[in-house]
Design a protein around this motif. Sequence first.
Motif, PDB file in Angstrom:
ATOM      1  N   VAL A   1       0.859  -1.187   0.000  1.00  0.00           N
ATOM      2  CA  VAL A   1       0.000   0.000   0.000  1.00  0.00           C
ATOM      3  C   VAL A   1       0.895   1.236   0.000  1.00  0.00           C
ATOM      4  CG1 VAL A   1      -1.760   1.276   1.283  1.00  0.00           C
ATOM      5  CG2 VAL A   1      -1.796  -1.224   1.259  1.00  0.00           C
ATOM      6  N   THR A   2       0.592   2.195  -0.882  1.00  0.00           N
ATOM      7  CA  THR A   2       1.417   3.409  -0.950  1.00  0.00           C
ATOM      8  C   THR A   2       0.753   4.550  -0.189  1.00  0.00           C
ATOM      9  OG1 THR A   2       0.374   3.972  -3.021  1.00  0.00           O
ATOM     10  CG2 THR A   2       2.493   2.842  -3.144  1.00  0.00           C
ATOM     11  N   VAL A   3       1.583   5.257   0.573  1.00  0.00           N
ATOM     12  CA  VAL A   3       1.091   6.378   1.389  1.00  0.00           C
ATOM     13  C   VAL A   3       1.917   7.620   1.065  1.00  0.00           C
ATOM     14  CG1 VAL A   3       0.776   7.259   3.743  1.00  0.00           C
ATOM     15  CG2 VAL A   3       0.407   4.829   3.252  1.00  0.00           C
ATOM     16  N   LEU A   4       1.226   8.732   0.834  1.00  0.00           N
ATOM     17  CA  LEU A   4       1.936  10.007   0.634  1.00  0.00           C
ATOM     18  C   LEU A   4       1.830  10.822   1.932  1.00  0.00           C
ATOM     19  CD1 LEU A   4       3.279  12.324  -0.980  1.00  0.00           C
ATOM     20  CD2 LEU A   4       0.991  12.941  -1.775  1.00  0.00           C
ATOM     21  N   VAL A   5       2.968  11.246   2.473  1.00  0.00           N
ATOM     22  CA  VAL A   5       2.968  12.080   3.686  1.00  0.00           C
ATOM     23  C   VAL A   5       3.302  13.509   3.291  1.00  0.00           C
ATOM     24  CG1 VAL A   5       4.000  12.482   5.944  1.00  0.00           C
ATOM     25  CG2 VAL A   5       3.703  10.148   5.099  1.00  0.00           C
ATOM     26  N   ILE A   6       2.391  14.437   3.559  1.00  0.00           N
ATOM     27  CA  ILE A   6       2.699  15.846   3.308  1.00  0.00           C
ATOM     28  C   ILE A   6       2.833  16.523   4.674  1.00  0.00           C
ATOM     29  CG2 ILE A   6       2.014  17.947   2.077  1.00  0.00           C
ATOM     30  CD1 ILE A   6       0.130  16.203   0.405  1.00  0.00           C
ATOM     31  N   GLU A   7       4.064  16.770   5.049  1.00  0.00           N
ATOM     32  CA  GLU A   7       4.364  17.229   6.417  1.00  0.00           C
ATOM     33  C   GLU A   7       5.683  17.986   6.393  1.00  0.00           C
ATOM     34  OE1 GLU A   7       4.736  18.226   9.808  1.00  0.00           O
ATOM     35  OE2 GLU A   7       3.353  16.537  10.200  1.00  0.00           O
TER      36      GLU A   7
ATOM     37  N   ILE B   1      -2.069  14.351   5.557  1.00  0.00           N
ATOM     38  CA  ILE B   1      -1.815  15.784   5.360  1.00  0.00           C
ATOM     39  C   ILE B   1      -1.719  16.502   6.708  1.00  0.00           C
ATOM     40  CG2 ILE B   1      -2.753  17.952   4.455  1.00  0.00           C
ATOM     41  CD1 ILE B   1      -4.006  16.391   2.207  1.00  0.00           C
ATOM     42  N   ASP B   2      -0.623  17.197   6.890  1.00  0.00           N
ATOM     43  CA  ASP B   2      -0.476  18.034   8.084  1.00  0.00           C
ATOM     44  C   ASP B   2      -1.253  19.337   7.841  1.00  0.00           C
ATOM     45  OD1 ASP B   2       0.439  19.192  10.434  1.00  0.00           O
ATOM     46  OD2 ASP B   2       2.143  20.110   9.400  1.00  0.00           O
ATOM     47  N   LEU B   3      -2.041  19.737   8.834  1.00  0.00           N
ATOM     48  CA  LEU B   3      -2.861  20.947   8.626  1.00  0.00           C
ATOM     49  C   LEU B   3      -2.028  22.227   8.727  1.00  0.00           C
ATOM     50  CD1 LEU B   3      -6.321  20.413  10.343  1.00  0.00           C
ATOM     51  CD2 LEU B   3      -5.774  20.533   7.915  1.00  0.00           C
ATOM     52  N   GLY B   4      -0.836  22.133   9.300  1.00  0.00           N
ATOM     53  CA  GLY B   4      -0.059  23.371   9.468  1.00  0.00           C
ATOM     54  C   GLY B   4       1.098  23.480   8.508  1.00  0.00           C
TER      55      GLY B   4
ATOM     56  N   ARG C   1      -9.257  16.914  -3.536  1.00  0.00           N
ATOM     57  CA  ARG C   1     -10.586  16.326  -3.761  1.00  0.00           C
ATOM     58  C   ARG C   1     -11.176  16.694  -5.126  1.00  0.00           C
ATOM     59  NH1 ARG C   1     -10.102  12.659  -1.529  1.00  0.00           N
ATOM     60  NH2 ARG C   1     -10.759  11.962   0.529  1.00  0.00           N
ATOM     61  N   GLU C   2     -10.597  17.677  -5.788  1.00  0.00           N
ATOM     62  CA  GLU C   2     -11.119  18.057  -7.107  1.00  0.00           C
ATOM     63  C   GLU C   2     -10.940  16.925  -8.121  1.00  0.00           C
ATOM     64  OE1 GLU C   2      -9.274  21.692  -8.258  1.00  0.00           O
ATOM     65  OE2 GLU C   2     -10.451  22.890  -6.836  1.00  0.00           O
ATOM     66  N   TRP C   3      -9.942  16.108  -7.924  1.00  0.00           N
ATOM     67  CA  TRP C   3      -9.678  15.088  -8.941  1.00  0.00           C
ATOM     68  C   TRP C   3      -9.553  13.667  -8.421  1.00  0.00           C
ATOM     69  CZ3 TRP C   3      -4.931  12.750  -8.328  1.00  0.00           C
ATOM     70  CH2 TRP C   3      -4.001  13.445  -7.515  1.00  0.00           C
ATOM     71  N   THR C   4      -9.513  13.483  -7.071  1.00  0.00           N
ATOM     72  CA  THR C   4      -9.406  12.102  -6.597  1.00  0.00           C
ATOM     73  C   THR C   4     -10.154  11.892  -5.298  1.00  0.00           C
ATOM     74  OG1 THR C   4      -7.916  10.349  -5.853  1.00  0.00           O
ATOM     75  CG2 THR C   4      -7.205  12.594  -5.427  1.00  0.00           C
ATOM     76  N   SER C   5     -10.614  10.648  -5.080  1.00  0.00           N
ATOM     77  CA  SER C   5     -11.288  10.338  -3.827  1.00  0.00           C
ATOM     78  C   SER C   5     -10.382   9.507  -2.926  1.00  0.00           C
ATOM     79  CB  SER C   5     -12.598   9.603  -4.091  1.00  0.00           C
ATOM     80  OG  SER C   5     -12.315   8.428  -4.812  1.00  0.00           O
ATOM     81  N   THR C   6      -9.105   9.524  -3.231  1.00  0.00           N
ATOM     82  CA  THR C   6      -8.137   8.835  -2.387  1.00  0.00           C
ATOM     83  C   THR C   6      -8.366   9.222  -0.930  1.00  0.00           C
ATOM     84  OG1 THR C   6      -6.547   9.112  -4.173  1.00  0.00           O
ATOM     85  CG2 THR C   6      -5.664   8.450  -2.020  1.00  0.00           C
ATOM     86  N   PRO C   7      -8.403   8.234   0.004  1.00  0.00           N
ATOM     87  CA  PRO C   7      -8.632   8.601   1.409  1.00  0.00           C
ATOM     88  C   PRO C   7      -7.552   9.548   1.935  1.00  0.00           C
ATOM     89  CG  PRO C   7      -8.322   6.217   1.160  1.00  0.00           C
ATOM     90  CD  PRO C   7      -8.319   6.779  -0.209  1.00  0.00           C
ATOM     91  N   ILE C   8      -8.043  10.540   2.702  1.00  0.00           N
ATOM     92  CA  ILE C   8      -7.129  11.524   3.282  1.00  0.00           C
ATOM     93  C   ILE C   8      -7.265  11.470   4.793  1.00  0.00           C
ATOM     94  CG2 ILE C   8      -6.618  14.004   3.528  1.00  0.00           C
ATOM     95  CD1 ILE C   8      -7.735  14.383   0.714  1.00  0.00           C
ATOM     96  N   ILE C   9      -6.132  11.379   5.482  1.00  0.00           N
ATOM     97  CA  ILE C   9      -6.157  11.496   6.944  1.00  0.00           C
ATOM     98  C   ILE C   9      -5.381  12.756   7.329  1.00  0.00           C
ATOM     99  CG2 ILE C   9      -5.399  10.472   9.122  1.00  0.00           C
ATOM    100  CD1 ILE C   9      -6.019   7.759   7.898  1.00  0.00           C
ATOM    101  N   VAL C  10      -6.021  13.542   8.188  1.00  0.00           N
ATOM    102  CA  VAL C  10      -5.458  14.830   8.574  1.00  0.00           C
ATOM    103  C   VAL C  10      -4.655  14.677   9.858  1.00  0.00           C
ATOM    104  CG1 VAL C  10      -6.138  17.052   9.536  1.00  0.00           C
ATOM    105  CG2 VAL C  10      -7.184  16.231   7.418  1.00  0.00           C
ATOM    106  N   LEU C  11      -3.460  15.252   9.858  1.00  0.00           N
ATOM    107  CA  LEU C  11      -2.689  15.316  11.103  1.00  0.00           C
ATOM    108  C   LEU C  11      -2.875  16.724  11.651  1.00  0.00           C
ATOM    109  CD1 LEU C  11       0.666  13.763   9.790  1.00  0.00           C
ATOM    110  CD2 LEU C  11      -1.327  12.563  10.690  1.00  0.00           C
ATOM    111  N   SER C  12      -3.558  16.824  12.809  1.00  0.00           N
ATOM    112  CA  SER C  12      -3.861  18.186  13.283  1.00  0.00           C
ATOM    113  C   SER C  12      -3.271  18.423  14.656  1.00  0.00           C
ATOM    114  CB  SER C  12      -5.367  18.411  13.337  1.00  0.00           C
ATOM    115  OG  SER C  12      -5.901  17.800  14.480  1.00  0.00           O
ATOM    116  N   ALA C  13      -3.008  19.655  14.926  1.00  0.00           N
ATOM    117  CA  ALA C  13      -2.568  20.016  16.271  1.00  0.00           C
ATOM    118  C   ALA C  13      -3.807  20.282  17.111  1.00  0.00           C
ATOM    119  CB  ALA C  13      -1.681  21.246  16.217  1.00  0.00           C
TER     120      ALA C  13
END
Lengths: 900, 232
Positions: free
Chosen positions: B6-12, B55-58, B72-84
């Motif tokens: 399974v591939t995961v993209l981390v934006i942080e 996705i990190d919110l900050g 979300r404009e082009w994909t429904s890939t699940p997104i999990i938010v990392l929030s403070a």
Amino acid sequence: MSQERPDPDALLKRVQAEEVRQSEGRLKVFFGANPGVGKTYAMLEAAHEQRRDGVDVVIGVVETHGRAETEALVTGLEVVPRRVVEYRGTVLQEFDLDAALVRRPTLILIDELAHTNAPGLRHAKRWQDVQELLKAGITVYTTVNVQHLESLNDVVAQITAVRVRETVPDSMLERADDVELIDLPPDDLLQRLKDGKVYVPEQIQHAVKNFFTKGNLIALRELALRRTAERVDQQMEVYRRDHAVVRTWPAAETIMVCVNMKSRGPRLIRVARQMAADLHAKWIAVYVQIPRHLRLPQVERDRLVQTLRLAEQLGAETVTLTGDNVAQELLSYARRRNATKIVVGKPVRSPWKEWIFGSVVSELIHQSGEIDIYVITGEAGEGQPLIRRSLRRTSDRSGYAQASLGIVIATAVAWSMFPYFAPANLIMMYLIAVIVVAIRSGRGPSVLASVLSVACFDFFFVPPYFSFAVSDIQYLLTFGVMLVVALVISNLAVRIRQQAELARDREKRTGVLYAMTRDLATHRGAGTLAHLASKHLREVFDSQVAVFLANSEKRLELQRGEQLYFEFDPKEAGVAQWVFEHNERAGLGTDTLPGASALYTPLVGSAGAIGVVAVRPTDSIELLDPDRLHLLESLVNQVALAIERTRLSEEAQQAHVRVETERMRNAILSSVSHDLRTPLATITGAASSLAEEQGILDHAARRELSRSIYREADRLDRLLKNLLDMMRIEAGAVRLSKEWHPVDEVVGAALTRLEGRLRDHSFNTTFPIDLPLVLVDGVLLEQVVINLVENAAKYAPPGSAIDLTASVSDSDVVVEIADRGPGIPVGEEARIFDKFYRGKFAREGGVGLGLTICRGIVEAHGGRIWAENRRGGGGVFRFTIPLLEQQPSVEAERAEPKPA
Amino acid sequence: MSGQEVTVLVIEDEPEIRRFLRTTLHAHGFRLYEAVTGGDGLAEAKSRNPDLILIDLGLPDLDGTELIRQVREWTSTPIIVLSARDQEQMKVAALDLGADDYVTKPFGVNELLARMRAALRHVARISETRGDSVFTLGELRIDLGRRQIFVSGKEIHLTPIEYKLLTTLVRHAGKVLTHRQLLKEVWGPLRVEEAHYLRVYMRQLRSKLEENPAQPRYLHTELGVGYRLRTE
């Protein structure tokens, strides 16, 4: 009594006075004996000299009277444009004080110090303008003639037979830094007059001949020279005092001058002032109010006010005493104040009257003891009271009707007694009636009753009956005595009545003062006090009252209370501001800005004015009565004291808060640094052994270390969260986003969150199914529950249950969290909610913020939180959330069968 | 998840958090792509087409919610938010914009993995089965095909709204659903602001399904966010 060193108190006073002077402008007076000696000319010359030295000189006002030499000197100097004032159809050109203040020169020339300003200008007199210029730090050159000096006014009038109306208080000359005497021998002056070089207004041409006689001129010149010499003497004396050369004056003397209604006031006052000045003594003007003064006509009472005002202007302290015996009151007051001399006017009663009734003066002289009594004669024309004491109508028509009725009743009673009693006894019935009438209805009716009773007695009970004729001559004596007795009785009764009125009046005044003081003492906050003050003042003075308080920028702000203030046009507000800045009374009835509709009194605190009270009376005469003014003054003083007191206590409070905050900050720092470092130490230690282990640690050990890192990190996280929450609550940054929540859901959410952490305890929850919704911030309320449960879990023994219940009581939902721990130490029930407070049984971990946060959140919701010991052991924490009347509407679901 | 990585993209933007995620997720058999900025993340998402995005919110360059909107404009890939913790409102906004779930920093790895699994399973369920599945959790059994609910083998009767509320949660089991999402789904678009409707019906539902509604086993409340039906 010689003294080696200067008197420190006197020196201090002088230093303080000097300090005030430093900030003020200098005053130079060009002083002359008569008009025409060349004061204006000398002043202009001096101004030119200053200008050559580079001083910024401006002419405020100079009257050249068309003389060429003088006019020549005016050219080349800047002139402040005159202010044009129209008064009763005449256009007057007056000195423009405001323009001068705006222009702010270094030196300003103001001619004719004694000039009276046109009505409508700020000050009544030009010398007041000069005072303001000096206060603004502007140096003033001015001119004045000797006959305009207040204290010499009488002397000059005696010499010249011309009374000068425009006067300048002596204090102006005393205050002057320089006095330059402009002297011209009388012969030269007469020559100048002949040459037409002296300006004489047309309307007084006829008086001039009388005035400018050689004899007058010599006398005036001598006066002026003497006055100037006196000044030099004084300066010398001050110098010597400062340098402790000679003995100081004897202990400051106090002179008391008695003012009465007989209107010789002004002369008395001037004499007293002269004496006081000569002796360098303090002086007090005293007026003793006795009952019959209440009945005097307004004119006379006004004159008294003016006399007292004059005394104040000349530097006296004024006092009003109340009593029945003038001499007694005066002497006891004089002794209280240590007065050494009493100045009184010579009695004007005719000798025989004095012989019968005695006089205040002879009484004074007999009883004065060590106090010297000075008896001053009045001026011709002034000696006699101008208006004879007129009877104030103490009674109206109904009084006379009552008198008649009283006699009718007395006659009826006497008639019924007639057959059984001797006529002499019947007279008693009439006397009773006269007393009753005198007490009830006052003087007029009682006199009527006296006369009527004699007439009725004669008519009904003296043979021949039903006739005024008298058969027995003896009865004439009876009538005479009866009339005298009736009149004396009625007079005494009226006196008693007036005494009672006076006492009532005084009682009322004391009551007022007491009521206000008490009210002011029990309230706090400047605004509230101002409101209370205006309420009381309004009631006492039957006036509209407004209170202004100064804000931090030294601007006055009107303190509003319902209907207690009146509309202010900017002009009135300007008066208030002026009063505040100059710390002097002004407005209605004063010499400054008398055109204002209200009397403005400064509220004087220990460090200058803090505000202004404006009183707009419905009856201005009544307010300006010296008694009322004194009452106003003492009330206003009370108000000022109270406001200052509340301000000081607020300041002290703030200082206390600052100290407290500082202490708190230190507590936070020490507590936080300790509580943060402990978990960090564990984490660092454990993580470093893991990082550097090189295969020494077995699997179980590594696992143990990782667990402790995880645990301590979690602890650190909670600690930080608490600190942040606390800071947010403290900073007031918590915004409640309130929504309707069921309490059980919030508790449920909190327990779910705690599930992983609190495995050692079980929870018993009891929530009624029909609990109403509460309007709360769910996230914050959840925090309250979490903190309370964590707190309970910290103390409850492992394996025990923590009980959570909710119930509705009155208008609250009460949530209760109870444990079986050691409970709360007695006496700490309230303190455990304090910040950084850690109870006797406190466990490790936690900084003592959790409960404080709970209290902050609960109170923000309008609820209460408290802790108690639980029956059967343990602690119980309860908090309430207020219920709102209106529950949110939830539309009922249509009863549809579940689709199968 | 079937064998293939399974591939995961981390934006942080925090390197230490990326490092920790890299090590941990790699050890759990995920393949990781990393992006430091929102811009890079968007580009990476387009080119790599990962199975899941964290996705990190900050983020420094782009508002996290804005990034989610663009993804979300082009994909429904699940997104999990990392929030403070102080980003509550942003978190809800992110969920409303289509993020699937969130974890609050600091988080444990178990919590993150559970969220990731729930999000991936949801995708799998939508793509595989439809309609007739049966959901079981502890004593609770929900037969979506027959519209029947059982607690400890006893059938429970629900009102239409309760039923709709429950099935909505079941369809997103394990995922948090915001108040807005639930209100819109159950009551339609006119009631999305009236969260107290939801709370009242949730209470009714709990009293029917839960043994002790004040300590719910199945229907969890995430205060300030929404509700979640537990899956494990």
